[in-house]
Design an enzyme around this catalytic site. Sequence first.
Site, short mmCIF file in Angstrom:
data_model
loop_
_atom_site.label_atom_id
_atom_site.label_comp_id
_atom_site.label_asym_id
_atom_site.label_seq_id
_atom_site.Cartn_x
_atom_site.Cartn_y
_atom_site.Cartn_z
N LYS A 1 -8.71 -1.52 6.11
CA LYS A 1 -8.99 -2.12 4.79
C LYS A 1 -8.01 -3.25 4.48
O LYS A 1 -8.39 -4.29 3.96
CB LYS A 1 -8.92 -1.04 3.70
CG LYS A 1 -10.13 -0.12 3.73
CD LYS A 1 -9.99 1.03 2.77
CE LYS A 1 -8.98 2.03 3.24
NZ LYS A 1 -9.09 3.37 2.73
N SER B 1 -7.56 3.99 8.97
CA SER B 1 -8.27 3.91 7.69
C SER B 1 -7.57 2.91 6.76
O SER B 1 -8.20 1.99 6.22
CB SER B 1 -8.29 5.32 7.06
OG SER B 1 -8.66 5.27 5.72
N ASP C 1 -15.07 2.92 7.36
CA ASP C 1 -13.99 3.76 6.84
C ASP C 1 -14.45 4.54 5.61
O ASP C 1 -14.12 5.71 5.46
CB ASP C 1 -12.75 2.93 6.48
CG ASP C 1 -11.72 3.81 5.79
OD1 ASP C 1 -11.25 4.76 6.45
OD2 ASP C 1 -11.43 3.60 4.60
N HIS D 1 0.85 -1.19 0.00
CA HIS D 1 0.00 0.00 0.00
C HIS D 1 0.88 1.24 0.00
O HIS D 1 1.84 1.33 0.77
CB HIS D 1 -0.91 0.03 1.24
CG HIS D 1 -1.79 1.24 1.25
ND1 HIS D 1 -3.00 1.27 0.61
CD2 HIS D 1 -1.59 2.48 1.76
CE1 HIS D 1 -3.53 2.47 0.75
NE2 HIS D 1 -2.70 3.23 1.44
N ARG E 1 -14.07 13.02 6.37
CA ARG E 1 -12.79 13.68 6.64
C ARG E 1 -12.36 14.55 5.47
O ARG E 1 -11.79 15.62 5.64
CB ARG E 1 -11.71 12.63 6.92
CG ARG E 1 -11.87 11.97 8.28
CD ARG E 1 -11.00 10.73 8.38
NE ARG E 1 -9.61 10.99 8.10
CZ ARG E 1 -8.78 10.11 7.52
NH1 ARG E 1 -9.20 8.91 7.17
NH2 ARG E 1 -7.53 10.42 7.30
N1 URA Z 1 -5.63 6.49 2.26
C1 URA Z 1 -6.62 5.93 2.97
O1 URA Z 1 -7.14 4.88 2.63
N2 URA Z 1 -7.02 6.56 4.10
C2 URA Z 1 -6.48 7.72 4.53
O2 URA Z 1 -6.89 8.21 5.55
C3 URA Z 1 -5.45 8.29 3.76
C4 URA Z 1 -5.03 7.65 2.64
#
Ligand code: URA
Length: 431
Positions: A191, A187, A165, A86, A172
């Site tokens: 995932k 967040s 999320d 990621h 946000r």
């Molecule tokens: N990517 C995400 O999935 N969440 C965040 O808060 C920032 C970047």
Amino acid sequence: MIEPFDVVDLIRGKRDRGTLSTEQIRWLVDAYTRGYVADEQMAAMAMAIFLNGMERREIRDLTLAMIDSGERMSFDGLTKRTTDKHSTGGVGDKITLPLAPLVASFGVAVPQLSGRGLGHTGGTLDKLESIQGWRASVSTERMTEILDEVGAVVCAAGSGLAPADGKLYALRDITGTVESIPLIASSIMSKKIAEGTSALVLDVKFGSGAFLTDIAQSRELAETMVALGEDAGVATSALLTNMNVPLGLAIGNANEVRESVEVLAGGGPADVVELTVALAREMLRLAGQPDADVEAALRDGRAMDTWRAMISAQGGDPDAALPAARETHVVTATTSGVLVEQQALPFGIAAWRLGAGRARKQDPVQHAAGIDLHAKPGDTVTEGQPLFTLSADEPERFSRAIEALDGAYRIGTDGDEIVTGGPLIADRIGS
Ligand code: URA
């Protein structure tokens, strides 16, 4: 149903620098997901967290509560080990494209659930959709089949994965509470843990084109996420990488696919190759192959073969011509010297204004829009030489893109400091 807590008490508690208990966090996330806690209350809570932070225990509770808001995927039926990556996002960051097939060419499964771009950072799915016929949506059954047969899938995450999320991230985005370590860490990791990968490598960016510009903050984010992954039984490590300068020479969508294919063919810009190779080594190390010869798979076509199979498996034609923009505008050097500065953020904003990115989630992107750089910091340039080419479908877009680039690059003389903010890979975090 009688609710066990009053959300206003919880907001006041965090506002006054208190900590939230495990039960309070679990209830808050559940009550927000089912609509009992309103958006304006959650926005106030997000701002209180943004301003006052959270302890590690609270961040872990928040992550687990967000995972539990939806389904967990499982790749236990696969005979291959799973490993994922990621990136916190940046300008010209197309690394997933060469990386996923490269790692999969070693017999490892790479389930890469990706997103779309918002603002100046690009999205992997937008880039891949430049390829004729390629589809981002893949059912869970088909995903498992492709992982078995090809090894790599890059697709959109279903809405059932950490839905809390999805809701909180959208909130946000419109309340100025994105750049918070507890909120970003929970967040991303909710995932990734819900996705069910057994190993995860995080590419945590710092510098002008990153979410968190300061390296100390990026380090804290990386350490927090590595701890969350390890606590959840996912072998996790992170690279801290420099996003002061755009990555590679292509910023956009179709042109980033083109550059990724160059890397898979054994060429490509040195920085894109360096980061792809470093992340691949890290992913393979966590998947039990510490001695994998990653460069050889780029040289001998194994990674390219997996790329072609991966694109075809999702309906794409790897041989189809990529879209070309209707209009181009070349910016040339006004003087001879050395390119000493090229700032990531303004180039990302300019590419976005050309149509490569979207302002609202529902907007389409223009796949051929973007910027091709012809020089990188440290290169010698001569007066009149092309520095970069802007591409767009509508010529009216050029002036606002050029405005964004005012002061974003500088030609100096030999001996001037090259402003890159240090090496591409600053550190590795995790065991
Ligand atoms: N990517 C995400 O999935 N969440 C965040 O808060 C920032 C970047």
